[in-house]
Design a protein around this motif. Structure first.
Motif, PDB file in Angstrom:
ATOM      1  N   GLY A  39       0.788  -1.232   0.000  1.00 30.37           N
ATOM      2  CA  GLY A  39       0.000   0.000   0.000  1.00 30.37           C
ATOM      3  C   GLY A  39       0.817   1.277   0.000  1.00 30.37           C
ATOM      4  N   THR A  40       1.945   1.269   0.698  1.00 26.99           N
ATOM      5  CA  THR A  40       2.733   2.496   0.796  1.00 26.99           C
ATOM      6  C   THR A  40       3.106   3.022  -0.590  1.00 26.99           C
ATOM      7  N   MET A  41       3.622   2.146  -1.431  1.00 25.12           N
ATOM      8  CA  MET A  41       3.993   2.571  -2.783  1.00 25.12           C
ATOM      9  C   MET A  41       2.758   2.957  -3.604  1.00 25.12           C
ATOM     10  N   ALA A  42       1.674   2.206  -3.443  1.00 23.33           N
ATOM     11  CA  ALA A  42       0.456   2.507  -4.195  1.00 23.33           C
ATOM     12  C   ALA A  42      -0.060   3.909  -3.866  1.00 23.33           C
ATOM     13  N   TYR A  43      -0.032   4.278  -2.594  1.00 27.57           N
ATOM     14  CA  TYR A  43      -0.556   5.591  -2.205  1.00 27.57           C
ATOM     15  C   TYR A  43       0.414   6.720  -2.570  1.00 27.57           C
ATOM     16  N   LEU A  44       1.708   6.443  -2.568  1.00 31.26           N
ATOM     17  CA  LEU A  44       2.665   7.440  -3.066  1.00 31.26           C
ATOM     18  C   LEU A  44       2.410   7.715  -4.542  1.00 31.26           C
ATOM     19  N   GLN A  45       2.117   6.663  -5.297  1.00 31.28           N
ATOM     20  CA  GLN A  45       1.788   6.824  -6.718  1.00 31.28           C
ATOM     21  C   GLN A  45       0.480   7.581  -6.886  1.00 31.28           C
ATOM     22  N   PHE A  46      -0.511   7.264  -6.043  1.00 29.39           N
ATOM     23  CA  PHE A  46      -1.793   7.966  -6.117  1.00 29.39           C
ATOM     24  C   PHE A  46      -1.614   9.453  -5.813  1.00 29.39           C
ATOM     25  N   GLU A  47      -0.823   9.773  -4.785  1.00 31.70           N
ATOM     26  CA  GLU A  47      -0.619  11.181  -4.413  1.00 31.70           C
ATOM     27  C   GLU A  47       0.031  11.960  -5.556  1.00 31.70           C
ATOM     28  N   SER A  48       0.871  11.304  -6.346  1.00 35.39           N
ATOM     29  CA  SER A  48       1.549  11.992  -7.445  1.00 35.39           C
ATOM     30  C   SER A  48       0.585  12.377  -8.565  1.00 35.39           C
ATOM     31  N   MET A  49      -0.652  11.844  -8.527  1.00 39.17           N
ATOM     32  CA  MET A  49      -1.641  12.134  -9.571  1.00 39.17           C
ATOM     33  C   MET A  49      -2.446  13.404  -9.284  1.00 39.17           C
ATOM     34  N   ASN A  50      -2.239  13.979  -8.109  1.00 36.70           N
ATOM     35  CA  ASN A  50      -2.891  15.247  -7.740  1.00 36.70           C
ATOM     36  C   ASN A  50      -4.424  15.166  -7.842  1.00 36.70           C
ATOM     37  N   VAL A  51      -4.970  14.093  -7.303  1.00 32.72           N
ATOM     38  CA  VAL A  51      -6.422  13.925  -7.217  1.00 32.72           C
ATOM     39  C   VAL A  51      -6.851  14.236  -5.783  1.00 32.72           C
ATOM     40  N   ALA A  52      -7.885  15.044  -5.615  1.00 40.17           N
ATOM     41  CA  ALA A  52      -8.258  15.511  -4.280  1.00 40.17           C
ATOM     42  C   ALA A  52      -8.809  14.412  -3.389  1.00 40.17           C
ATOM     43  N   ARG A  53      -9.631  13.520  -3.944  1.00 40.61           N
ATOM     44  CA  ARG A  53     -10.241  12.424  -3.181  1.00 40.61           C
ATOM     45  C   ARG A  53     -10.310  11.187  -4.072  1.00 40.61           C
ATOM     46  N   VAL A  54     -10.370  10.027  -3.444  1.00 45.52           N
ATOM     47  CA  VAL A  54     -10.519   8.818  -4.256  1.00 45.52           C
ATOM     48  C   VAL A  54     -11.872   8.865  -4.970  1.00 45.52           C
ATOM     49  N   LYS A  55     -11.922   8.304  -6.162  1.00 46.47           N
ATOM     50  CA  LYS A  55     -13.130   8.367  -6.981  1.00 46.47           C
ATOM     51  C   LYS A  55     -13.866   7.039  -7.063  1.00 46.47           C
ATOM     52  N   THR A  56     -13.400   6.054  -6.332  1.00 40.14           N
ATOM     53  CA  THR A  56     -14.104   4.776  -6.250  1.00 40.14           C
ATOM     54  C   THR A  56     -15.269   4.886  -5.278  1.00 40.14           C
ATOM     55  N   GLU A  57     -16.156   3.889  -5.310  1.00 43.86           N
ATOM     56  CA  GLU A  57     -17.221   3.831  -4.297  1.00 43.86           C
ATOM     57  C   GLU A  57     -16.633   3.568  -2.921  1.00 43.86           C
ATOM     58  N   LEU A  58     -15.573   2.773  -2.878  1.00 45.46           N
ATOM     59  CA  LEU A  58     -14.940   2.403  -1.612  1.00 45.46           C
ATOM     60  C   LEU A  58     -13.495   2.010  -1.865  1.00 45.46           C
ATOM     61  N   SER A  59     -12.597   2.565  -1.058  1.00 48.37           N
ATOM     62  CA  SER A  59     -11.199   2.126  -1.064  1.00 48.37           C
ATOM     63  C   SER A  59     -10.788   1.887   0.383  1.00 48.37           C
TER      64      SER A  59
END
Length: 365
Positions: A39-59
């Motif tokens: 998860g640590t790497m996955a969330y670092l990658q997500f943060e680099s996308m500059n998205v304010a909130r997750v867009k899934t129904e649930l994460s």
């Protein structure tokens, strides 16, 4: 021509491509799952996308792998995971809540939904009629950002179950039989869809055991129908509103069908050093054993724990054997405590381990 279960779920989520086996398709993802080792790497990658909130129904971010603290590294990762979850609208499951797949089955899985997770055993939730696929951390990060997940449209093999399991035969024996039939090779871009009258006799935790170990066959995922038994499970979890019936059409077409008579199975085991080296338990009689570990995301439901406790009750383990038990979730641990199973295990000399993925990944055992 009727649709099978896999086609129904994929068609509802299709965003690109054609549902034709062997072609690339893109599907929308409803849920994501991570664990702390990935998860640590996955969330670092997500943060680099500059998205304010997750867009899934649930994460959901689970801490269930690197729970042993022998330095600051794991603790720092867990603090990061908790903070990133708070910032982006991700559900955070802290260490001790349980193994991600068991907890997700109990708390979040919904029939008809799609999920990818950065863990190979994410298909466990196929027990609830989900298309649940293990994927890379970057795939999960992109799904959280609202992007499609791309895969090869799978070949669908129906595994038709008939009869009922005999006493002392378990769901683990069903998936070991499947591994004997299909082995660990040659099943890429394939989905196992379980059906037949035999499915009705299997509880959701039993179905989860079977769906979970499809990963050892190398399939994309495994799927069970959502039926009355699914509803009973979700009702017991206080989530009956999440239930919807989801069945294949009576005239559904499959690329291949394999029959398994549950009544004909006997207790099986996977011998070293491959999960498809299947032997009968009877053939292992007299084999010396040094360590016995009960748990993992495959076999850590309350039924599994109670079964072992009933076998061991009133007995003491051999002094030459190290015996560890890891209940799959906090809920399983509480239920085993309430019904006395935990006491029976402790009295027999068991080591009660954390509700985590520890020994399964070789972490401290």
């Amino acid at each position: 021509m009727g649709k099978n279960l896999v086609e129904k779920i994929l068609a509802k989520h299709l965003v690109s491509g054609t549902l034709r086996a062997g072609e690339e398709i893109g599907i929308s993802i409803d849920q994501t799952l991570t664990q702390d080792a990935t998860g640590t790497m996955a969330y670092l990658q997500f943060e680099s996308m500059n998205v304010a909130r997750v867009k899934t129904e649930l994460s959901v971010s689970y801490v269930d792998h690197n729970t042993i603290q022998i330095g600051f590294e794991n603790a720092d990762d867990h603090l990061y995971l908790q903070s990133v979850a708070q910032k982006y609208g991700i559900v955070f499951s802290r260490a001790g809540n349980g193994i991600c797949h068991q907890v997700h089955l109990e708390r979040f899985g919904k029939p008809g939904k799609t999920m990818i997770g950065s863990d190979s055993h994410t298909p466990t939730c196929g027990a609830l009629a989900m298309i649940a696929i293990g994927a890379g951390g970057l795939d999960v990060a992109l799904a959280m950002a609202g992007k499609p997940f791309y895969l090869i449209c799978p070949t669908v093999i129906k595994i038709n179950l008939t009869g009922k399991l005999k006493p002392w035969v378990s769901a683990k024996d069903v998936i070991l039989k499947v591994l004997e039939l299909f082995t660990t090779k040659g099943n890429v871009n394939t989905v196992f869809e379980y059906g037949g009258k035999g499915v009705e006799s299997l509880t959701v935790p039993e179905r989860a055991t079977i769906a979970n170990m499809g990963a050892e066959c190398g399939v994309t995922t495994s799927v069970f129908p959502s039926d009355a038994e699914t509803r009973r499970f979700l009702q017991a979890q206080g989530r009956v509103a999440d239930w919807t019936e989801l069945l294949p059409d009576p005239d559904a077409v499959y690329d291949r069908t394999e029959e398994i008579d549950l009544a004909a199975l006997e207790p099986l085991a996977a011998a070293p050093h491959s999960p498809d080296r299947i032997v009968t338990v009877a053939s292992l009689a007299g084999t010396p054993v040094q360590q016995v570990l009960v748990g993992s995301c495959t076999n850590s439901s309350v039924r599994d724990i109670r079964t072992v406790a009933a076998i061991i009750k009133g007995r003491r383990i051999d002094p030459e054997v190290s015996f560890g038990v890891a209940p799959g979730s906090r809920q399983v641990l509480a239920m085993a405590s309430a019904d006395g199973s935990l006491t029976d295990l402790i009295d027999a000399g068991a080591r009660i381990l954390e509700s985590a993925c520890g020994f399964c990944i070789g972490n401290s055992m």
